[in-house]
Design a protein around this motif. Structure first.
Motif, PDB file in Angstrom:
ATOM      1  N   UNK A 186     -13.210  47.107  34.491  1.00 51.01           N
ATOM      2  CA  UNK A 186     -13.811  46.821  35.803  1.00 51.01           C
ATOM      3  C   UNK A 186     -13.825  48.071  36.670  1.00 51.01           C
TER       4      UNK A 186
ATOM      5  N   UNK B  61      -6.276  28.898  25.856  1.00 47.98           N
ATOM      6  CA  UNK B  61      -7.210  30.053  25.909  1.00 47.98           C
ATOM      7  C   UNK B  61      -6.725  31.148  24.944  1.00 47.98           C
ATOM      8  N   UNK B  62      -5.422  31.392  24.952  1.00 53.38           N
ATOM      9  CA  UNK B  62      -4.878  32.379  24.001  1.00 53.38           C
ATOM     10  C   UNK B  62      -5.217  31.974  22.572  1.00 53.38           C
ATOM     11  N   UNK B  63      -5.004  30.688  22.285  1.00 59.11           N
ATOM     12  CA  UNK B  63      -5.239  30.217  20.920  1.00 59.11           C
ATOM     13  C   UNK B  63      -6.701  30.353  20.527  1.00 59.11           C
TER      14      UNK B  63
ATOM     15  N   UNK C 214      -4.459  42.120  28.102  1.00 66.50           N
ATOM     16  CA  UNK C 214      -5.850  41.732  28.380  1.00 66.50           C
ATOM     17  C   UNK C 214      -6.218  42.077  29.815  1.00 66.50           C
TER      18      UNK C 214
ATOM     19  N   UNK D 126      -8.507  27.242  30.863  1.00 67.62           N
ATOM     20  CA  UNK D 126      -7.129  27.354  31.361  1.00 67.62           C
ATOM     21  C   UNK D 126      -6.785  26.220  32.324  1.00 67.62           C
TER      22      UNK D 126
ATOM     23  N   UNK E 204     -13.210  30.920  30.666  1.00 64.57           N
ATOM     24  CA  UNK E 204     -11.740  31.071  30.646  1.00 64.57           C
ATOM     25  C   UNK E 204     -11.095  30.163  31.704  1.00 64.57           C
TER      26      UNK E 204
ATOM     27  N   UNK F  85      -8.828  32.509  21.661  1.00 64.76           N
ATOM     28  CA  UNK F  85      -9.115  33.931  21.421  1.00 64.76           C
ATOM     29  C   UNK F  85      -8.592  34.336  20.046  1.00 64.76           C
ATOM     30  N   UNK F  86      -7.379  33.858  19.718  1.00 63.39           N
ATOM     31  CA  UNK F  86      -6.823  34.169  18.398  1.00 63.39           C
ATOM     32  C   UNK F  86      -7.724  33.634  17.297  1.00 63.39           C
TER      33      UNK F  86
ATOM     34  N   UNK G 103       0.371  39.762  25.529  1.00 59.82           N
ATOM     35  CA  UNK G 103      -1.063  39.810  25.227  1.00 59.82           C
ATOM     36  C   UNK G 103      -1.901  39.609  26.494  1.00 59.82           C
ATOM     37  N   UNK G 104      -1.447  38.638  27.311  1.00 63.39           N
ATOM     38  CA  UNK G 104      -2.192  38.395  28.562  1.00 63.39           C
ATOM     39  C   UNK G 104      -2.174  39.627  29.451  1.00 63.39           C
TER      40      UNK G 104
ATOM     41  N   UNK H 272     -10.869  37.464  18.991  1.00 66.89           N
ATOM     42  CA  UNK H 272     -11.383  38.268  20.113  1.00 66.89           C
ATOM     43  C   UNK H 272     -10.232  38.798  20.964  1.00 66.89           C
ATOM     44  N   UNK H 273     -10.476  39.964  21.581  1.00 65.20           N
ATOM     45  CA  UNK H 273      -9.456  40.510  22.485  1.00 65.20           C
ATOM     46  C   UNK H 273      -9.469  39.716  23.803  1.00 65.20           C
TER      47      UNK H 273
ATOM     48  N   UNK I 277     -10.636  40.531  26.897  1.00 65.05           N
ATOM     49  CA  UNK I 277     -10.394  41.206  28.186  1.00 65.05           C
ATOM     50  C   UNK I 277     -11.715  41.263  28.963  1.00 65.05           C
ATOM     51  N   UNK I 278     -12.106  40.120  29.531  1.00 60.81           N
ATOM     52  CA  UNK I 278     -13.424  40.042  30.180  1.00 60.81           C
ATOM     53  C   UNK I 278     -13.325  40.335  31.677  1.00 60.81           C
ATOM     54  N   UNK I 279     -14.297  41.091  32.126  1.00 60.08           N
ATOM     55  CA  UNK I 279     -14.396  41.335  33.565  1.00 60.08           C
ATOM     56  C   UNK I 279     -15.799  40.933  34.019  1.00 60.08           C
TER      57      UNK I 279
ATOM     58  N   UNK J 225     -20.955  41.612  27.532  1.00 54.43           N
ATOM     59  CA  UNK J 225     -20.290  41.371  26.256  1.00 54.43           C
ATOM     60  C   UNK J 225     -21.268  40.735  25.283  1.00 54.43           C
TER      61      UNK J 225
ATOM     62  N   UNK K  52      -3.169  27.779  29.783  1.00 55.26           N
ATOM     63  CA  UNK K  52      -3.371  29.184  29.394  1.00 55.26           C
ATOM     64  C   UNK K  52      -3.167  29.393  27.900  1.00 55.26           C
ATOM     65  N   UNK K  53      -2.221  28.639  27.313  1.00 56.32           N
ATOM     66  CA  UNK K  53      -1.946  28.829  25.887  1.00 56.32           C
ATOM     67  C   UNK K  53      -3.182  28.498  25.047  1.00 56.32           C
TER      68      UNK K  53
ATOM     69  N   UNK L 144       2.829  35.986  23.946  1.00 54.56           N
ATOM     70  CA  UNK L 144       1.646  35.542  24.680  1.00 54.56           C
ATOM     71  C   UNK L 144       1.536  36.286  26.017  1.00 54.56           C
TER      72      UNK L 144
ATOM     73  N   UNK M  36      -6.662  45.807  30.246  1.00 47.32           N
ATOM     74  CA  UNK M  36      -7.931  46.273  29.685  1.00 47.32           C
ATOM     75  C   UNK M  36      -9.097  45.865  30.597  1.00 47.32           C
ATOM     76  N   UNK M  37      -9.031  44.601  31.033  1.00 47.22           N
ATOM     77  CA  UNK M  37     -10.114  44.117  31.900  1.00 47.22           C
ATOM     78  C   UNK M  37     -10.162  44.921  33.191  1.00 47.22           C
TER      79      UNK M  37
END
Lengths: 305, 177
Positions: free
Chosen positions: A31, B22-24, A23, B14, B10, B26-27, A19-20, B31-32, B34-36, B41, B19-20, A16, A26-27
């Motif tokens: 940006x 949010x991971x779940x 992420x 969270x 997010x 996404x899984x 992955x974070x 989805x990846x 990785x939002x900014x 998107x 946080x877990x 986990x 990448x973000x």
């Protein structure tokens, strides 16, 4: 299913976290790319803006030069025209007066008197037009002198009380104060004389009052925090009611709060003179009387304020 | 859809579930994630996240979106520049969304397409018509409901009409929670 603390649980936690982290990377990259692209856009927009400002500034400079040249040309033309008009006019007046001296016929003498009178009025009109052209758009605030309000008002009274009496008007001075105004003398006297000329010629019989007031200036100025308002009230019908303003509320030199530029040479002269002095003016109504108020900057705060 | 909305979702997930979770989500949504805030998107990513949350919580997608909207409003307002004038009472705030807040949003995010909230007085309430190509009236419902918390005044929001998913009408009243 792993229990907390067991190797499988730790591996899941690690996965986990990885992955974070991925992420976030990448973000962050995304940006940064977007920020870089926007910075580039901003840089180009700034460059275009600079270019536009330079072009516009050059245009304004050219327009200013052209306007100054046009104004100088206008002044030179008017001065020249003044001479060209006045020279034959003076000749005409002189000859008419000479003819009048030799004329014994009452009827013709009367006609000659009217002709001389008309010619003199025309001469005065031309002179005022020339003065107006000099004052219009001028800035006389850069070399101001102090002048006592008492002197301004007393001189005005002395100049006009006789003419007022001849038309049945009693000119009086009220509410005079001890204060100085920052002003160039001739244009102020000219503006006041135009007001009084209008009063004598059009207001009819009755009381004519000159008042002065000290009001708080709107600008921030510790040296001269006040303005002087000169008011001349008469029994006449006054200017149109819709153009009446409370001049005490006007800020000197603020064109957005000034009465509309008036028609007629007399009012136009007052307007041009007061504006040139950095002041403001407008018609006022008080009780049954109409009048005109002129607001100018006070040189020092009066004790009576 | 602007990344800022995904960031807010997010944060909401969270802070509320960890946080877990949010991971779940996404899984589950594939989805990846990785939002900014600066990015754009696809809308379907939000739909997929809502569907995943719906499956995990047992709540309907509409209830999930309402909850997200309710929790998202203060975070979205926090992201506005401090120079944007915000109304100090609920009705004025709702009225200002179209005319004051969204124009500022467009300055911050020029490519964004904020929804339209047309307001009309209706007796002692306010009729708010939501229009958006994103078709998220439940999110709008939650955002309007959040006005209650934001001003600490009781505000009722009733959804009184749905022309379609892109158009919904709400009746907002103060003092009737």
């Amino acid at each position: 299913m792993n229990r907390a603390g067991e190797p499988g649980d730790e591996a899941d936690r690690l996965r986990r976290l990885e992955r974070r982290l991925q992420r976030e990377r990448t973000a962050r990259r995304t940006a940064e790319q977007i920020a870089e692209s926007r910075t580039r856009d901003l840089y180009e927009a700034n460059r275009d803006l600079d270019q536009q400002i330079m072009e516009r500034t050059a245009e304004l400079d050219r327009a200013l030069v052209a306007a100054t040249r046009a104004s100088e040309t206008k002044s030179a033309f008017l001065a020249e025209m003044s001479h060209q008009l006045k020279t034959p006019l003076n000749g005409l007046i002189g000859m008419l007066e000479l003819v009048d001296l030799d004329t014994v016929d009452d009827c013709n003498s009367e006609r000659l008197t009217v002709a001389v009178h008309s010619a003199r009025r025309l001469e005065r009109l031309i002179s005022r037009l020339i003065v107006y052209s000099d004052l219009d758009g001028a800035d006389l605030t850069r070399s101001p002198r102090h002048r006592s309000v008492v002197d301004v008002v007393s001189d005005l009274h002395d100049r006009w009380s006789g003419d007022c009496l001849q038309v049945g008007q009693l000119l009086s001075v009220e509410e005079i104060m001890e204060a100085d105004i920052v002003v160039a003398h001739p244009p102020l006297d000219l503006a006041l004389d135009e007001v009084m000329s209008n009063v004598v010629n059009h207001a009819g019989r009755g009381a004519v009052r000159i008042q002065t007031r000290l009001v708080q200036a709107e600008r921030t100025d510790e040296v001269a925090p006040h303005d002087v308002v000169l008011r001349i009230l008469d029994p006449g019908p006054g200017l149109p009611a819709e153009s009446t303003v409370e001049v005490d509320c006007l800020a000197p030199g603020d064109p957005t709060r000034t009465a509309d530029r008036p028609a007629g040479l007399g009012l136009a002269l007052i307007d041009a003179a007061v504006r040139a002095l950095g002041g403001n003016w407008g018609p006022v109504i008080e009780g049954y009387q109409n009048g005109v108020a002129i607001r100018l900057r006070a040189a020092v705060p009066a004790e009576s304020a | 859809m602007k990344g800022v909305l995904f960031n807010v979702v997010q944060e909401v997930v969270e802070e509320t579930y960890g946080e877990d979770t949010w991971d779940d989500l996404l899984d589950d949504a594939g989805l990846e994630g990785a939002y900014t805030a600066l990015g754009d998107y696809p809308d379907h990513e939000l739909v997929a996240l809502v569907a995943a949350a719906s499956l995990r919580t047992g709540l309907g997608p509409d209830a999930v979106l309402r909850t997200v909207g309710r929790l998202a409003l203060p975070r979205l307002l926090d992201r506005l520049p401090p120079t944007v004038p915000l109304a100090d009472e609920p009705m004025a705030f709702v009225r200002s969304v179209n005319d004051i807040i969204h124009p500022e949003v467009l300055k911050l995010y020029p490519a964004s397409h904020p929804p339209v909230f047309d307001c009309k007085d209706d007796g002692d309430g306010l009729m708010v018509r939501y229009r958006s190509t994103r078709r998220l009236p439940d999110l709008a419902h939650g955002l309007l409901e959040a006005v209650d918390d934001h001003f600490e005044q009781s505000v009722s929001v009733e959804r009184i009409a749905d022309d379609d998913e892109a158009n919904a009408v709400f009746l907002v009243r103060v003092g009737e929670a």
